[in-house]
Design an enzyme around this catalytic site. Structure first.
Site, short mmCIF file in Angstrom:
data_model
loop_
_atom_site.label_atom_id
_atom_site.label_comp_id
_atom_site.label_asym_id
_atom_site.label_seq_id
_atom_site.Cartn_x
_atom_site.Cartn_y
_atom_site.Cartn_z
N GLN A 85 2.25 -11.75 -3.51
CA GLN A 85 2.61 -12.32 -2.20
C GLN A 85 1.85 -13.62 -1.96
O GLN A 85 0.63 -13.69 -2.14
CB GLN A 85 2.30 -11.38 -1.04
CG GLN A 85 2.89 -11.96 0.26
CD GLN A 85 2.45 -11.26 1.53
OE1 GLN A 85 1.27 -11.20 1.84
NE2 GLN A 85 3.41 -10.74 2.28
N CYS A 114 2.58 -12.93 9.01
CA CYS A 114 1.17 -12.92 9.42
C CYS A 114 0.99 -13.74 10.70
O CYS A 114 1.26 -14.93 10.72
CB CYS A 114 0.29 -13.46 8.30
SG CYS A 114 -1.46 -13.43 8.76
N LYS A 153 8.69 -11.05 3.52
CA LYS A 153 8.30 -10.03 4.49
C LYS A 153 8.24 -10.70 5.86
O LYS A 153 7.53 -11.69 6.03
CB LYS A 153 6.93 -9.47 4.11
CG LYS A 153 6.37 -8.47 5.09
CD LYS A 153 5.18 -7.75 4.47
CE LYS A 153 4.49 -6.81 5.44
NZ LYS A 153 3.52 -7.49 6.29
N GLY A 213 5.54 -0.68 9.09
CA GLY A 213 4.92 -0.65 10.42
C GLY A 213 4.69 0.76 10.95
O GLY A 213 4.23 0.93 12.07
N ARG A 241 -1.67 0.50 6.37
CA ARG A 241 -2.90 1.20 6.79
C ARG A 241 -2.97 2.64 6.30
O ARG A 241 -4.05 3.10 5.89
CB ARG A 241 -3.03 1.15 8.31
CG ARG A 241 -3.41 -0.23 8.80
CD ARG A 241 -3.15 -0.38 10.28
NE ARG A 241 -1.72 -0.23 10.57
CZ ARG A 241 -1.22 -0.08 11.81
NH1 ARG A 241 -2.03 -0.05 12.83
NH2 ARG A 241 0.09 0.03 11.99
C1 LIG Z 1 -6.30 -5.02 6.29
C2 LIG Z 1 -4.90 -5.56 6.43
C3 LIG Z 1 -4.56 -6.72 5.76
C4 LIG Z 1 -3.25 -7.20 5.84
N1 LIG Z 1 -2.91 -8.30 5.09
C5 LIG Z 1 -1.60 -8.67 5.00
C6 LIG Z 1 -1.18 -9.64 4.07
O1 LIG Z 1 -1.98 -10.17 3.28
N2 LIG Z 1 0.14 -9.97 4.04
C7 LIG Z 1 1.06 -9.39 4.88
O2 LIG Z 1 2.25 -9.72 4.80
N3 LIG Z 1 0.68 -8.46 5.77
C8 LIG Z 1 -0.61 -8.07 5.83
N4 LIG Z 1 -0.97 -7.04 6.67
C9 LIG Z 1 0.05 -6.37 7.46
C10 LIG Z 1 0.58 -5.15 6.71
O3 LIG Z 1 1.16 -5.49 5.48
C11 LIG Z 1 1.61 -4.40 7.55
O4 LIG Z 1 2.67 -5.25 7.84
C12 LIG Z 1 1.04 -3.85 8.85
O5 LIG Z 1 -0.24 -3.30 8.70
C13 LIG Z 1 1.96 -2.77 9.41
O6 LIG Z 1 2.17 -1.75 8.47
P1 LIG Z 1 1.42 -0.30 8.58
O7 LIG Z 1 1.83 0.28 9.89
O8 LIG Z 1 1.89 0.48 7.41
O9 LIG Z 1 -0.06 -0.56 8.59
C14 LIG Z 1 -2.28 -6.56 6.63
C15 LIG Z 1 -2.65 -5.40 7.32
C16 LIG Z 1 -3.93 -4.89 7.22
C17 LIG Z 1 -4.27 -3.63 7.95
#
Ligand SMILES: Cc1cc2nc3c(=O)[nH]c(=O)nc-3n(C[C@H](O)[C@H](O)[C@H](O)COP(=O)(O)O)c2cc1C
Length: 505
Positions: A85, A114, A153, A213, A241
């Site tokens: 990514q 992001c 994404k 999400g 997460r």
């Molecule tokens: C520690 C952390 C780092 C993240 N870094 C990125 C990233 O580098 N690129 C991205 O597209 N989303 C990033 N996200 C967002 C996650 O990919 C995801 O979209 C978001 O946490 C929601 O998904 P979940 O409910 O499964 O946590 C990050 C999330 C967390 C918690």
């Protein structure tokens, strides 16, 4: 999953996560059953400056920044499953980076979700959502420019219509899939997820939609993944997460106790010499509310992977891993045949190690090479130095009369690396190098040969002629420290435990 081009239908993915999605976490997620794993978002400007290095000791491919930091490390095991990514707002730079990693990853993805300022202020991440022309330009450039699948994404837009219209435009670019984090860019991870938006998007396009999400309240165990897929009507599911807290969420036999998951993670971190601060960060994320427990405190106090291994009782694993590493390094070095000339591009190479004891005091091959070049009325030899990341060893290339010479063996010091390069040059030219027992060539005056000078004046003079560039290099490489640097490492054999994530070496 079928071999060949990566499919995004009906998969479960480890989401991209800054600092979390480095090699140990990705391999752990694969062990537990994730189909594909995204790396952390890497910014195009930084990646574009990296060079690709095959790390023979670790058996990895490293993308190394000019300051020697390993920005992205990958290995054969994940080659068909890892999605790179990037953060980008520039189609040309995006393509440069995609081409740099193309041979080593299964797909490239563009982060368009992001909401953090560091991303949006450069027009990257969620900022792209309000610039569909830019989105289209970046994705089209990538789709036509690389041979691997391209994905992106996104987050949802304020209305369903806007979201669907954007995703249709994205589909038109030829991407292989789109991951949808069902929250607005202003919403925080604690806000409820808009499953209805993901559902509508999944109905509106024919490419696979990857629902994301659901970690906070929808996906807690492996069984919930299928529920989430159904609730969103998406083809695939992506977890951030939930996987960061306990990667065994990907296993249909899980969840496994956290202690076990942390131990398996740490083994990979040791095996691939993950930077200790990164290892520690990930372990703290896993510990969550246990971060103030006795184990948590030990983890927080640790500064190195060795200290982390003590916290988890993995000292023996750590020690064996270090031994393996050294053995592999030694084998790689001794596998080379000394004095056999091999051309590496336009550089003449030999496997030569500089042994100080083979030369009289005050005599060195560099000195001999300098004298010879003067005698032949050539410009004095020029030395260029490189340092490799995994063990901080040095290699020098010497240029003389527009020809380049180098030893394939790496040295612990810059001085020795230059001497080794000089030996290669002298041997290729068939010129004496000043070794004890070698016939006196008369190249360097007798007094020096007998060690009667008060110091190696010639070499001193040569040293002085060494330009400011040398000095700069010295300062730079000491400044580089090991921040972000990964020293090479090699693992011991691991007994396979049934039903448990296995680290295969
Ligand atoms: C520690 C952390 C780092 C993240 N870094 C990125 C990233 O580098 N690129 C991205 O597209 N989303 C990033 N996200 C967002 C996650 O990919 C995801 O979209 C978001 O946490 C929601 O998904 P979940 O409910 O499964 O946590 C990050 C999330 C967390 C918690």
């Amino acid at each position: 999953m079928a071999a060949g081009r990566l499919s995004f239908s009906n998969i479960t993915a480890l989401a991209p996560m800054v600092r979390v999605g480095t090699l140990p976490m990705r391999l752990l997620a694969l062990d537990y059953g994730a189909d594909v794993v995204y790396c952390e978002e890497l910014i195009d400007i930084k990646m574009a400056q990296c060079h690709r290095v095959v790390n023979e000791v670790l058996e990895t491919v490293d993308f190394v920044a000019p300051d020697e930091r390993v920005m992205f490390r990958t290995c054969e095991r994940e080659k068909d499953r890892v999605i790179f990514q990037m953060g980008t707002a520039d189609p040309d730079r995006a393509l440069t980076v995609a081409r740099l990693v193309e041979k080593d990853v299964a797909a490239v993805d563009v982060n368009m979700g992001c909401p953090k300022e560091y991303s949006t202020k450069g027009g990257m991440g969620a900022a792209l959502l309000s610039d569909p022309d830019k989105i289209e330009a970046i994705l089209k450039k990538l789709v036509t420019g690389v041979s691997i699948p391209v994905t992106c994404k996104i987050r949802i837009l304020p209305s369903l219509e806007e979201t669907i219209s954007l995703v249709r435009r994205i589909e038109e670019t030829g991407v292989a899939a789109v991951a949808v984090h069902g929250r607005l860019k202003e919403e925080r991870p604690r806000h409820p997820l808009h499953c209805d938006y993901i559902q509508a998007v999944a109905r509106a396009v024919s490419i696979p939609v990857i629902a994301n999400g659901g970690s906070l309240d929808l996906v807690k165990t492996n069984g919930d993944i299928e529920e989430f897929r159904r609730a969103t009507g998406a083809s695939s599911v992506m977890l951030a997460r939930a996987a960061m807290w306990n990667a065994s969420v990907f296993s249909d036999q899980g969840p496994f106790p956290l202690e076990r998951v942390m131990e398996d993670y740490l083994k990979y971190a040791i095996r691939y010499t993950n930077h200790a601060f990164n290892t520690k960060y990930c372990l703290c994320q896993m510990l969550r509310d246990k971060v103030e427990s006795p184990l948590g405190k030990q983890v927080q106090a640790a500064q190195t992977n060795a200290e982390l291994s003590e916290a988890y009782g993995l000292q023996e694993f750590y020690r064996l891993t270090q031994e393996r590493l050294q053995a592999r390094r030694d084998a790689l070095q001794s596998g080379s045949q000394p004095d056999r000339l091999v051309m590496d591009g336009d550089v003449a190479t030999m496997a030569v190690k500089f042994e100080r004891r083979e030369y009289p005091p005050h005599i060195t091959p560099k000195m001999f090479l300098l004298e010879w070049s003067r005698k032949e009325k050539l410009e004095q030899p020029q030395y260029e130095m490189v340092q490799r990341s995994q063990d901080r060893a040095f290699q020098s290339t010497v240029t003389l009369a527009e020809k380049r010479y180098r030893s394939t063996l790496w040295e612990k010091s810059k001085k020795f690396a230059e001497q080794a390069a000089a030996v290669v040059c002298l041997r290729v030219l068939g010129v004496p190098e000043g070794r004890i027992g070698e016939e006196d060539s008369g190249l360097v005056c007798k007094r020096k040969r007998e060690g009667k000078t008060n110091g190696a004046a010639e070499e001193e003079a040569s040293k002085k002629r060494h330009t400011a560039a040398d000095l700069r290099q010295e300062t730079d490489s000491s400044k580089a420290g090991n921040g972000g640097r990964h020293a090479a490492d090699t693992p011991p054999e691991q007994p396979q435990r049934s039903g448990r994530a296995r680290i295969s070496f």
